[in-house]
Design a protein around this motif. Structure first.
Motif, short mmCIF file in Angstrom:
data_model
loop_
_atom_site.label_atom_id
_atom_site.label_comp_id
_atom_site.label_asym_id
_atom_site.label_seq_id
_atom_site.Cartn_x
_atom_site.Cartn_y
_atom_site.Cartn_z
N VAL A 138 0.84 -1.21 0.00
CA VAL A 138 0.00 0.00 0.00
C VAL A 138 0.87 1.25 0.00
N LYS A 139 1.90 1.25 0.84
CA LYS A 139 2.78 2.42 0.93
C LYS A 139 3.46 2.72 -0.41
N SER A 140 3.91 1.67 -1.11
CA SER A 140 4.61 1.87 -2.38
C SER A 140 3.68 2.32 -3.48
N ALA A 141 2.36 2.09 -3.32
CA ALA A 141 1.39 2.45 -4.36
C ALA A 141 0.78 3.82 -4.17
N THR A 142 1.17 4.53 -3.10
CA THR A 142 0.61 5.85 -2.83
C THR A 142 0.94 6.82 -3.96
N GLY A 143 -0.08 7.60 -4.37
CA GLY A 143 0.16 8.58 -5.42
C GLY A 143 -1.10 9.36 -5.74
N PRO A 144 -0.97 10.49 -6.46
CA PRO A 144 -2.13 11.34 -6.79
C PRO A 144 -3.22 10.55 -7.52
N GLY A 145 -4.43 10.66 -7.02
CA GLY A 145 -5.57 10.03 -7.66
C GLY A 145 -5.66 8.53 -7.51
N ARG A 146 -4.75 7.93 -6.78
CA ARG A 146 -4.71 6.48 -6.66
C ARG A 146 -5.69 6.00 -5.59
N ARG A 147 -6.22 4.77 -5.82
CA ARG A 147 -7.11 4.13 -4.88
C ARG A 147 -6.69 2.68 -4.69
N PRO A 337 -9.68 4.66 4.85
CA PRO A 337 -10.20 5.10 3.55
C PRO A 337 -9.58 4.30 2.42
N SER A 338 -10.25 4.26 1.28
CA SER A 338 -9.72 3.53 0.13
C SER A 338 -8.84 4.41 -0.75
N THR A 339 -8.73 5.69 -0.41
CA THR A 339 -7.88 6.57 -1.20
C THR A 339 -6.41 6.40 -0.83
N LEU A 340 -5.55 6.44 -1.86
CA LEU A 340 -4.10 6.39 -1.66
C LEU A 340 -3.46 7.71 -2.08
N ASP A 341 -4.31 8.73 -2.25
CA ASP A 341 -3.83 10.06 -2.65
C ASP A 341 -3.34 10.80 -1.41
N PRO A 342 -2.04 11.12 -1.33
CA PRO A 342 -1.51 11.78 -0.13
C PRO A 342 -2.10 13.17 0.10
N ASP A 343 -2.70 13.77 -0.93
CA ASP A 343 -3.30 15.09 -0.77
C ASP A 343 -4.73 15.01 -0.26
N ASP A 344 -5.29 13.81 -0.21
CA ASP A 344 -6.63 13.63 0.33
C ASP A 344 -6.56 13.70 1.85
N ARG A 345 -7.45 14.50 2.42
CA ARG A 345 -7.40 14.73 3.87
C ARG A 345 -7.50 13.45 4.68
N SER A 346 -8.28 12.47 4.18
CA SER A 346 -8.49 11.24 4.93
C SER A 346 -7.32 10.27 4.84
N HIS A 347 -6.37 10.54 3.92
CA HIS A 347 -5.27 9.60 3.74
C HIS A 347 -4.37 9.54 4.97
N GLY A 348 -4.34 10.59 5.76
CA GLY A 348 -3.49 10.61 6.95
C GLY A 348 -3.81 9.48 7.91
N LEU A 349 -5.10 9.12 8.02
CA LEU A 349 -5.50 8.03 8.91
C LEU A 349 -4.90 6.71 8.44
N LEU A 350 -4.96 6.46 7.13
CA LEU A 350 -4.39 5.24 6.59
C LEU A 350 -2.88 5.22 6.80
N ARG A 351 -2.22 6.32 6.54
CA ARG A 351 -0.77 6.39 6.70
C ARG A 351 -0.37 6.08 8.14
#
Length: 390
Positions: A138-147, A337-351
């Motif tokens: 999951v960490k390696s797949a993080t990127g803009p617009g990614r899910r 969250p299912s988002t892997l976009d680091p700019d998405d506010r909810s991504h911080g919880l996953l990280r």
């Protein structure tokens, strides 16, 4: 697998009927019940937590009265306004042997029972997992617009795939399609505990987590297990967290007080409140739930100030150790969250959860179907349209 858990062959139905709370609880605590991995949402006490719902406890087995069950379910019924009909909901249930190829042997009696109880439709939450992603993937797949759906899973569960196919063949529909559309989180984060000791758990944390745990300890953060009297402070911190992180659970202090009282009356220690204190002030509070061989981190809250002493990391480390000491198979950190976009506010919880070294698990999600009858199908369509407009 125990012979008790082989619930039915393809042509045989297992009788189903009401059971007492005592019989239901005994089944969940038995070796057979624990093997089915019941969740806290299927405990009898959960009926007391949910306002506005009627509850029924049902069990499968020809010897229900003597307490010998092969499966059980907490059914929540909500009346459709203006009618005498109900929507039936089995949150993360039923507690049944989903590996049984004779699924009709216990599903058909359940549907007949619900129809007789006045239900027009039913929603269930099968327990098998569907897909899993390691923290590293999951960490390696993080990127803009990614899910998550863009990333090849580390593992696809054959049982989950089989159960999904069986349900679709019987007219069940997955709520929300392939996107999240469930009342319960479809994507959760889990830390496996089987065969792992404290040293293994520590090495599973990433460097940032280990550094933050040490920082909290050196700063004098103290972790204690609180009680009901600490719930108002927990709730105050939760409102601060909701405002800071941009979400709203919509629950009152009375909800958490009711939950704490009901779950612990059923089994002392089923719900615990962990507090992180620094210089006499509570900076973070997290709730932990325990049923059988499973432990959940349910809800967390923290203050806006003194975040540099990392109270939440130390809280989670203590809870992880306690879950392991309880003999749990898994520490479930609940939704991500299912988002892997680091700019998405909810991504911080996953990280943040990825730092524990666990895995993202996509459950089968929730499934719905109307019960037999033209009127029930019409009511279900109207109900779905109502939900879509909300």
């Amino acid at each position: 697998m125990s012979a008790l858990l082989v619930t039915a062959d393809r042509g045989h139905e297992i009788s189903l009927g009401p059971v007492t709370p005592a019989v239901y609880r005994a089944f969940l605590a038995s070796g057979e019940g624990e093997e089915l991995g019941p969740g806290f949402l299927q405990c009898p006490s959960w009926a007391q937590v949910k306002d506005g719902w009627r509850a029924q406890l049902v069990g499968w087995g020809p010897e229900r009265e003597s307490g010998r069950l092969s499966g059980a379910a907490l059914v929540l019924l909500r009346q459709l306004p203006g009618t005498r009909k109900y929507f039936a909901y089995l949150p993360e249930g039923p507690v049944a042997d989903w590996a049984d190829p004779g699924i009709d042997g216990w599903l058909r009696p359940l549907l007949r029972h619900l129809r007789a109880a006045g239900a027009f439709a039913v929603r269930i939450g099968p327990s098998p997992a569907y897909r899993r992603w390691s923290a590293a993937r999951v960490k390696s797949a993080t990127g803009p617009g990614r899910r998550l759906s863009d990333v090849l899973a580390s593992q696809v569960d054959p049982l989950g795939t089989a159960v999904a196919e069986r349900l679709r063949a019987r007219g069940w529909q997955r709520c929300g399609g392939e996107e999240d559309g469930d009342a319960q989180p479809r994507h959760v984060f889990q830390v496996p505990l089987v065969g792992r000791g404290p040293d293994d758990l520590w090495s599973g944390l990433n460097q940032e987590w280990r550094r933050n745990v040490r920082r909290a300890e050196k700063s004098g953060v103290e972790v204690v297990v609180g009680g009901a009297a600490d719930l108002p402070e927990f709730y105050r911190l939760l409102r601060i967290t909701e405002e800071r992180d941009g979400f709203r659970l919509g629950r009152s202090l009375e909800y958490y007080e009711r939950q704490y009282a009901a779950l612990n009356a059923e089994e002392p220690g089923r719900m615990k409140l962990y507090l992180a204190r620094h210089r006499g002030e509570t900076l973070a509070a997290h709730a932990m739930l325990h049923v059988g061989r499973r432990v959940w981190y349910q809800t967390g809250a923290s203050a806006d100030h003194r975040r540099e002493v990392r109270p939440s990391n130390l809280l989670q480390w203590r809870m992880l150790l306690d879950a392991q000491a309880l003999g749990a198979d898994v520490y479930d950190m609940r939704g991500v969250p299912s988002t892997l976009d680091p700019d998405d506010r909810s991504h911080g919880l996953l990280r943040w959860k990825l730092g524990t070294g666990g895995e993202v698990v996509e459950t089968l999600g929730e499934w719905e179907r109307a019960l037999d009858g033209t009127a029930n199908h019409a009511l279900h369509r109207a109900f779905q349209a109502y939900l879509a407009r909300r």
